[in-house]
Scaffold this active site. Structure first.
Site, short mmCIF file in Angstrom:
data_model
loop_
_atom_site.label_atom_id
_atom_site.label_comp_id
_atom_site.label_asym_id
_atom_site.label_seq_id
_atom_site.Cartn_x
_atom_site.Cartn_y
_atom_site.Cartn_z
N CYS A 34 0.87 -1.19 0.00
CA CYS A 34 0.00 0.00 0.00
C CYS A 34 0.91 1.23 0.00
O CYS A 34 2.07 1.16 -0.38
CB CYS A 34 -0.98 -0.03 1.17
SG CYS A 34 -0.22 -0.01 2.80
N ASN A 48 2.30 1.43 4.35
CA ASN A 48 2.57 0.15 5.03
C ASN A 48 2.25 0.20 6.54
O ASN A 48 2.89 -0.46 7.35
CB ASN A 48 4.02 -0.32 4.81
CG ASN A 48 4.28 -1.78 5.21
OD1 ASN A 48 5.39 -2.12 5.64
ND2 ASN A 48 3.31 -2.64 5.10
N CYS A 74 -1.47 0.76 7.35
CA CYS A 74 -2.91 0.44 7.45
C CYS A 74 -3.27 -0.80 6.64
O CYS A 74 -3.42 -1.89 7.18
CB CYS A 74 -3.77 1.62 6.99
SG CYS A 74 -3.57 3.10 8.02
N ARG A 75 -3.44 -0.64 5.31
CA ARG A 75 -4.01 -1.72 4.50
C ARG A 75 -3.11 -2.93 4.33
O ARG A 75 -3.54 -4.07 4.56
CB ARG A 75 -4.41 -1.17 3.11
CG ARG A 75 -5.51 -0.16 3.17
CD ARG A 75 -5.61 0.64 1.89
NE ARG A 75 -4.47 1.54 1.72
CZ ARG A 75 -4.25 2.29 0.66
NH1 ARG A 75 -5.08 2.23 -0.36
NH2 ARG A 75 -3.20 3.08 0.61
N SER A 76 -1.85 -2.71 3.88
CA SER A 76 -1.03 -3.89 3.56
C SER A 76 -0.62 -4.70 4.79
O SER A 76 -0.56 -5.93 4.70
CB SER A 76 0.17 -3.53 2.67
OG SER A 76 1.05 -2.65 3.31
N ASP A 107 -8.02 3.91 1.09
CA ASP A 107 -7.11 4.29 2.18
C ASP A 107 -7.94 4.73 3.40
O ASP A 107 -8.67 5.71 3.32
CB ASP A 107 -6.24 5.45 1.67
CG ASP A 107 -5.16 5.83 2.66
OD1 ASP A 107 -5.21 5.37 3.82
OD2 ASP A 107 -4.27 6.60 2.26
#
Ligand code: 4NP
Length: 153
Positions: A7, A10, A12-14, A122
């Protein structure tokens, strides 16, 4: 099979995708190596966002030990698949990969059968609902990716 989730930051999402997919793979007995990285280096060394940690902790998954890092050139050699959270991350990875290695770069939601969205939004500037929505998308894509790996073995 070595899989890298990517993401922007690095945090939150990934890292959520990394922890969740590792859990799904372990549950199914799949042998895979999983990691995550960011297009940017702003959060290098930081643990995942507390809201993302809480979202996964409520499902029994602990990602508190994970640490943010930036994508590096060697990742295109080490990993078989680099899975981007959104189009911007995908474009960034495709440029870094170059034509020979660009085939390893995909959008993670390509594996989410039935998901109407193609990008994981995001959640950084929003509230807890954003993290729940991210979790739902990541779960669909994780199950789809695990199915894909199992059916290709
Ligand atoms: P991520 O979210 O890409 O899902 O980790 C973000 C985290 C931090 C920033 C942007 C996105 N930031 O600009 O610091």
């Amino acid at each position: 099979m070595h899989i890298l989730f990517v993401c922007l930051g690095n945090i939150c999402r990934s890292p959520m995708a990394e922890g969740l997919f590792r859990h799904v793979a372990e549950t199914r007995g799949l042998s895979v190596t999983v990691d995550s990285a960011g297009c940017g280096a702003w959060h290098e060394g930081e643990a995942p966002d507390a809201r993302g940690q809480a979202t996964l902790r409520s499902r029994g998954i602990d990602i508190s030990h994970q640490q943010a890092r930036q994508v590096e050139d060697a990742d295109f050699e080490t990993f078989d698949l680099l899975l981007a959270m959104d189009n911007r991350n995908h474009d960034h990875l495709t440029r870094l990969a170059g034509p020979e290695r660009a085939g390893k770069v995909k959008l993670f939601l390509e594996f989410a059968a039935g998901a109407r969205e193609t990008e994981v939004p995001d959640p950084y500037y929003g509230g807890p609902d954003g993290f729940e929505h991210v979790f739902t998308l990541l779960q669909q894509a994780s199950e789809g990716l695990a199915d894909h790996i199992q059916s290709s073995r």
